[in-house]
Design an enzyme around this catalytic site. Structure first.
Site, PDB file in Angstrom:
ATOM      1  N   HIS A   1       1.129  -1.073   0.021  1.00  0.00           N
ATOM      2  CA  HIS A   1      -0.214   0.123   0.059  1.00  0.00           C
ATOM      3  C   HIS A   1       1.046   1.190   0.085  1.00  0.00           C
ATOM      4  O   HIS A   1       2.112   1.182   0.003  1.00  0.00           O
ATOM      5  CB  HIS A   1      -1.222  -0.203   1.561  1.00  0.00           C
ATOM      6  CG  HIS A   1      -0.269  -0.164   2.299  1.00  0.00           C
ATOM      7  ND1 HIS A   1       0.599   1.025   2.663  1.00  0.00           N
ATOM      8  CD2 HIS A   1      -0.751  -1.021   3.272  1.00  0.00           C
ATOM      9  CE1 HIS A   1       0.405   0.777   4.062  1.00  0.00           C
ATOM     10  NE2 HIS A   1       0.256  -0.286   4.428  1.00  0.00           N
TER      11      HIS A   1
ATOM     12  N   HIS B   1       3.770   1.420   2.527  1.00  0.00           N
ATOM     13  CA  HIS B   1       4.794   1.139   1.986  1.00  0.00           C
ATOM     14  C   HIS B   1       5.885   1.452   0.947  1.00  0.00           C
ATOM     15  O   HIS B   1       7.243   1.452   0.518  1.00  0.00           O
ATOM     16  CB  HIS B   1       4.412  -0.929   1.372  1.00  0.00           C
ATOM     17  CG  HIS B   1       3.814  -1.407   2.611  1.00  0.00           C
ATOM     18  ND1 HIS B   1       2.734  -1.667   2.191  1.00  0.00           N
ATOM     19  CD2 HIS B   1       4.172  -1.240   3.891  1.00  0.00           C
ATOM     20  CE1 HIS B   1       2.468  -2.384   3.384  1.00  0.00           C
ATOM     21  NE2 HIS B   1       3.425  -2.299   4.254  1.00  0.00           N
TER      22      HIS B   1
ATOM     23  N   CYS C   1       2.492 -11.205  19.637  1.00  0.00           N
ATOM     24  CA  CYS C   1       1.444 -10.466  18.794  1.00  0.00           C
ATOM     25  C   CYS C   1       2.540 -10.873  17.481  1.00  0.00           C
ATOM     26  O   CYS C   1       3.070 -10.391  16.461  1.00  0.00           O
ATOM     27  CB  CYS C   1       1.714  -8.805  18.538  1.00  0.00           C
ATOM     28  SG  CYS C   1       0.747  -8.325  17.742  1.00  0.00           S
TER      29      CYS C   1
ATOM     30  N   CYS D   1       2.712  -7.459  15.106  1.00  0.00           N
ATOM     31  CA  CYS D   1       3.997  -7.080  15.244  1.00  0.00           C
ATOM     32  C   CYS D   1       4.456  -7.960  15.147  1.00  0.00           C
ATOM     33  O   CYS D   1       6.064  -8.197  15.027  1.00  0.00           O
ATOM     34  CB  CYS D   1       3.945  -6.325  16.763  1.00  0.00           C
ATOM     35  SG  CYS D   1       2.866  -5.357  17.303  1.00  0.00           S
TER      36      CYS D   1
ATOM     37  N   CYS E   1      -3.120  -6.154  21.111  1.00  0.00           N
ATOM     38  CA  CYS E   1      -2.836  -5.088  20.992  1.00  0.00           C
ATOM     39  C   CYS E   1      -3.038  -3.389  20.057  1.00  0.00           C
ATOM     40  O   CYS E   1      -4.438  -4.150  19.792  1.00  0.00           O
ATOM     41  CB  CYS E   1      -2.323  -6.118  19.891  1.00  0.00           C
ATOM     42  SG  CYS E   1      -0.964  -5.147  18.414  1.00  0.00           S
TER      43      CYS E   1
ATOM     44  N   HIS F   1      -2.675  -4.191  16.831  1.00  0.00           N
ATOM     45  CA  HIS F   1      -3.405  -4.940  15.495  1.00  0.00           C
ATOM     46  C   HIS F   1      -4.653  -5.042  16.986  1.00  0.00           C
ATOM     47  O   HIS F   1      -5.177  -6.269  15.595  1.00  0.00           O
ATOM     48  CB  HIS F   1      -2.794  -6.383  15.311  1.00  0.00           C
ATOM     49  CG  HIS F   1      -1.152  -6.159  14.900  1.00  0.00           C
ATOM     50  ND1 HIS F   1      -0.613  -5.313  15.488  1.00  0.00           N
ATOM     51  CD2 HIS F   1      -1.257  -5.667  13.569  1.00  0.00           C
ATOM     52  CE1 HIS F   1       0.530  -5.508  14.258  1.00  0.00           C
ATOM     53  NE2 HIS F   1      -0.380  -5.072  13.450  1.00  0.00           N
TER      54      HIS F   1
ATOM     55  N   LYS G   1      -6.072   5.267   9.960  1.00  0.00           N
ATOM     56  CA  LYS G   1      -5.008   4.893   9.953  1.00  0.00           C
ATOM     57  C   LYS G   1      -5.023   3.644   9.279  1.00  0.00           C
ATOM     58  O   LYS G   1      -6.349   3.199   7.942  1.00  0.00           O
ATOM     59  CB  LYS G   1      -4.793   3.442  11.167  1.00  0.00           C
ATOM     60  CG  LYS G   1      -3.728   2.370  10.944  1.00  0.00           C
ATOM     61  CD  LYS G   1      -3.935   1.394  12.237  1.00  0.00           C
ATOM     62  CE  LYS G   1      -3.046   0.522  12.612  1.00  0.00           C
ATOM     63  NZ  LYS G   1      -3.023  -0.725  11.909  1.00  0.00           N
TER      64      LYS G   1
ATOM     65  N   LYS H   1      -7.041  -2.388   5.269  1.00  0.00           N
ATOM     66  CA  LYS H   1      -7.616  -3.465   4.632  1.00  0.00           C
ATOM     67  C   LYS H   1      -8.986  -3.711   5.783  1.00  0.00           C
ATOM     68  O   LYS H   1     -10.228  -2.808   4.352  1.00  0.00           O
ATOM     69  CB  LYS H   1      -7.000  -5.167   4.884  1.00  0.00           C
ATOM     70  CG  LYS H   1      -7.500  -5.301   3.555  1.00  0.00           C
ATOM     71  CD  LYS H   1      -6.534  -6.846   3.414  1.00  0.00           C
ATOM     72  CE  LYS H   1      -6.444  -7.838   2.267  1.00  0.00           C
ATOM     73  NZ  LYS H   1      -6.293  -8.384   2.001  1.00  0.00           N
TER      74      LYS H   1
HETATM   75  N1  MSP Z   1       8.846  -6.904   8.193  1.00  0.00           N
HETATM   76  C1  MSP Z   1       8.772  -5.951   8.714  1.00  0.00           C
HETATM   77  C2  MSP Z   1      10.277  -5.485   8.697  1.00  0.00           C
HETATM   78  C3  MSP Z   1      12.024  -5.660   8.349  1.00  0.00           C
HETATM   79  S1  MSP Z   1      13.198  -4.759   8.270  1.00  0.00           S
HETATM   80  C4  MSP Z   1      14.458  -5.612   8.465  1.00  0.00           C
HETATM   81  C5  MSP Z   1       8.126  -5.100   8.772  1.00  0.00           C
HETATM   82  N2  MSP Z   1       7.797  -5.136   7.479  1.00  0.00           N
HETATM   83  S2  MSP Z   1       6.123  -4.490   6.344  1.00  0.00           S
HETATM   84  O1  MSP Z   1       5.913  -4.425   5.486  1.00  0.00           O
HETATM   85  O2  MSP Z   1       4.764  -4.048   7.644  1.00  0.00           O
HETATM   86  O3  MSP Z   1       6.073  -3.410   6.731  1.00  0.00           O
HETATM   87  C6  MSP Z   1       7.086  -2.156   6.588  1.00  0.00           C
HETATM   88  C7  MSP Z   1       7.377  -0.919   6.756  1.00  0.00           C
HETATM   89  O4  MSP Z   1       6.263  -0.586   6.054  1.00  0.00           O
HETATM   90  C8  MSP Z   1       7.143   0.490   8.219  1.00  0.00           C
HETATM   91  O5  MSP Z   1       8.348   0.405   8.740  1.00  0.00           O
HETATM   92  C9  MSP Z   1       7.134   1.529   7.496  1.00  0.00           C
HETATM   93  O6  MSP Z   1       8.267   1.878   7.063  1.00  0.00           O
HETATM   94  C10 MSP Z   1       6.231   1.052   6.151  1.00  0.00           C
HETATM   95  N3  MSP Z   1       4.811   1.644   6.450  1.00  0.00           N
HETATM   96  C11 MSP Z   1       3.701   0.641   6.168  1.00  0.00           C
HETATM   97  N4  MSP Z   1       2.943   1.639   6.875  1.00  0.00           N
HETATM   98  C12 MSP Z   1       3.316   2.701   7.179  1.00  0.00           C
HETATM   99  C13 MSP Z   1       2.117   3.992   6.481  1.00  0.00           C
HETATM  100  N5  MSP Z   1       0.840   3.951   7.428  1.00  0.00           N
HETATM  101  N6  MSP Z   1       3.000   5.045   7.213  1.00  0.00           N
HETATM  102  C14 MSP Z   1       3.986   5.044   6.788  1.00  0.00           C
HETATM  103  N7  MSP Z   1       4.876   4.124   6.528  1.00  0.00           N
HETATM  104  C15 MSP Z   1       4.814   2.966   6.635  1.00  0.00           C
HETATM  105  O7  MSP Z   1       7.727  -4.365   9.499  1.00  0.00           O
END
Ligand code: MSP
Length: 512
Positions: free
Chosen positions: A19, A22, A137, A140, A154, A157, A305, A308
């Site tokens: 999304h 990311h 969790c 997380c 949590c 979540h 936030k 999905k």
């Molecule tokens: N897999 C772990 C990271 C491991 S690194 C060794 C993880 N993945 S995640 O898919 O949940 O995505 C993490 C990253 O996506 C967040 O740390 C952030 O950088 C980014 N974001 C996810 N949602 C976000 C927002 N709503 N806003 C800004 N960044 C976001 O955690």
């Protein structure tokens, strides 16, 4: 000697498609990678997918219905992560990211590196067996304590964590507590922005302890070396992607060239893993620490936030189809100061698109190029671009200074604001000179510095809006060889030749 620059994004869980959140981390890393390439650095930019997480396996097995998905649990999950990782890679390609590598934690090169690393830490005497009793969790993928919960759930979540009671392998993280605190004290750039540093120091001082790094009840994950009855805790494997992507355990030459990372860009949600667990792991294995970890903020969508279930998880590819990738990149970095939280709203994107892009840079480019064509302005070797003391020349020099400092400090919004400020000065200059009333040589003398100004704008836009920069260069008739020149050359005023050719509007105005 050529400098190296190694930059990473978090690797993303594949329990869902990407999304816009990311995309945010990846856009920022892409901008820095491009900026360093412009400076002639040997850049390595890595992103990828985090595939050994329990939550990926849960989704894969939940989706298994009837006979349609054959095979053992492991095979089903493997097929799922293969499909999902391919989707992430495809999206990143569609968005034009310039990553040099895309690492998957199910790849052999990663698993080999994880094994080498585990053995190194074990040899140090930092792994022991113990009983883990506590909460976990899955959302997380982290161990949590009662004080992390709201009404027993949590807070992120909204689910009750699982109770675990297992005989696990532990990592002796507490041994590195003081060393970590000393490192942070003597390397303030290690945790950025500064506002996060204190949070990390408090966390290490009061909560950082030995870590359970394996799980018995799971079948998905990297088996613990020497004890296949357990799999490694996902973070103890995922963090290592930063090393395995540059050859740790498989290609020592490459590893030597790029490690340590110059910066890990992460979201603020995962800073503890990156600034406490990760450096402790590296200290144990005797490896250098990354130079910096920068944690950006989180954004909401229209105040909510991204989730999905709320149905607001904007598909980045749809967004880009409507606004163009460059407009989305611009908006993400201009709207929300990097490092802070902010809100992403489509109405604001539309507003900025029309005001800053269509009416701003787009309009300025069209205006200057049209006039240059009309008056047949061709500038050779900068002879007509206004000389030493030209107002726009001085302003451009100031803008370079502000821009470079802002990017070096991850203040992308300030860097872009400086470029737009410069573009406003160009509009002001056109008004002041009443360009539309001028004729012949008088007009040429006013237009030539504007061509030069546009060329500088294109250089500033390049890392953030690469396609737009190229399109401006095309309209100015800047040769390919010149586009590849060094930044030192590019910065010089009056150092280019133009062969102007008006093209299509950079950002056609949007009405809905
Ligand atoms: N897999 C772990 C990271 C491991 S690194 C060794 C993880 N993945 S995640 O898919 O949940 O995505 C993490 C990253 O996506 C967040 O740390 C952030 O950088 C980014 N974001 C996810 N949602 C976000 C927002 N709503 N806003 C800004 N960044 C976001 O955690």
């Amino acid at each position: 000697m050529q400098k190296k620059f190694y930059i990473t994004t978090p690797i993303y869980y594949v329990n869902d498609v990407p999304h816009i959140g990311h995309v945010y981390s990846t856009v920022a890393a892409d901008v820095l990678a491009r900026w360093h390439r412009m400076q002639g650095d040997a850049v390595y930019f890595v992103t990828g997918t985090d595939e050994n997480a329990q939550k990926n396996a849960e989704v894969a097995l939940r989706q298994r219905t009837g006979d349609s998905v054959q095979g053992t649990d492991r095979e089903v999950v493997q097929r799922y992560v293969d499909t999902m990782s391919a989707k992430w890679q495809m999206t990143w390609d569609e968005l034009g990211f310039s990553n040099d590598d895309f690492i998957r934690t199910t790849e052999a090169r990663h698993i080999a590196g994880v094994n080498t690393f585990f053995i190194a830490v074990q040899k140090r005497g930092d792994i022991y067996k113990g009983k883990y009793v506590g909460l976990y969790c899955t959302g997380c993928e982290a161990y949590v304590v009662e004080s992390d919960l709201v009404d027993g759930k949590c807070s992120l979540h909204k689910k009750e964590p699982k109770k675990l009671e297992e005989e696990n392998y532990f990592f002796r993280a507490s041994k590195y507590k003081q060393q970590l605190l000393d490192h942070i004290a003597s390397h303030p750039e290690f945790v950025e922005p500064q506002s996060r540093r204190n949070e990390i120091i408090q966390y290490i001082k009061h909560h950082f302890d030995d870590f359970s790094i394996s799980r018995t009840a799971l079948s998905w994950g990297i088996p613990v070396p020497g004890d296949p009855s357990q799999v490694l805790y996902v973070w103890f494997d995922a963090l290592l992607n930063y090393c395995t992507a540059v050859g740790y355990g498989t290609d020592e030459m490459k590893f030597k060239k790029f490690w340590p990372a110059d910066v890990h860009l992460v979201g603020k949600d995962i800073i503890k893993f990156h600034c406490a667990l990760w450096p402790a792991m590296l200290l144990s294995a005797g490896l250098p620490l990354p130079k910096a970890v920068f944690a950006h903020g989180f954004f909401t969508i229209n105040g909510q936030k991204i989730s999905k279930s709320l149905g607001n998880a904007i598909d980045p590819v749809d967004l880009v189809k409507k606004y163009s990738i460059d407009a989305v990149r611009y908006f993400l970095l201009r709207e929300i100061p990097f490092g802070e939280d902010g809100d992403f709203s489509l109405a604001r994107l539309q507003e900025r698109y029309n005001a800053d892009l269509a009416n701003g840079i787009g309009n300025l480019t069209a205006r200057v190029v049209t006039l240059a064509e009309k008056f047949k302005v061709s500038v050779k070797g900068g002879s007509a671009s206004g000389g030493e003391r030209h107002l726009l020349r001085e302003k451009a020099q100031d803008t370079w200074r502000v821009y470079e400092k802002a990017i070096a400090e991850y203040r992308f919004h300030d860097a872009l604001a400086a470029v737009w400020d410069f573009s406003t000065s160009c509009d002001g200059y056109i008004e002041e000179k009443k360009l539309w009333t001028l004729k012949g040589d008088e007009a040429v003398a006013v237009i030539a510095p504007l061509l030069e100004a546009l060329r500088h704008i294109a250089w500033w836009l390049w890392p953030v809006m690469p396609t737009t920069a190229e399109r401006i260069f095309d309209q100015l008739g800047i040769l390919d060889a010149v586009r590849k020149q060094s930044l030192q050359e590019a910065k010089k005023w009056g150092n280019a030749q133009f062969a102007v050719k008006k093209g299509q509007s950079l950002f056609p105005r949007l009405t809905s």
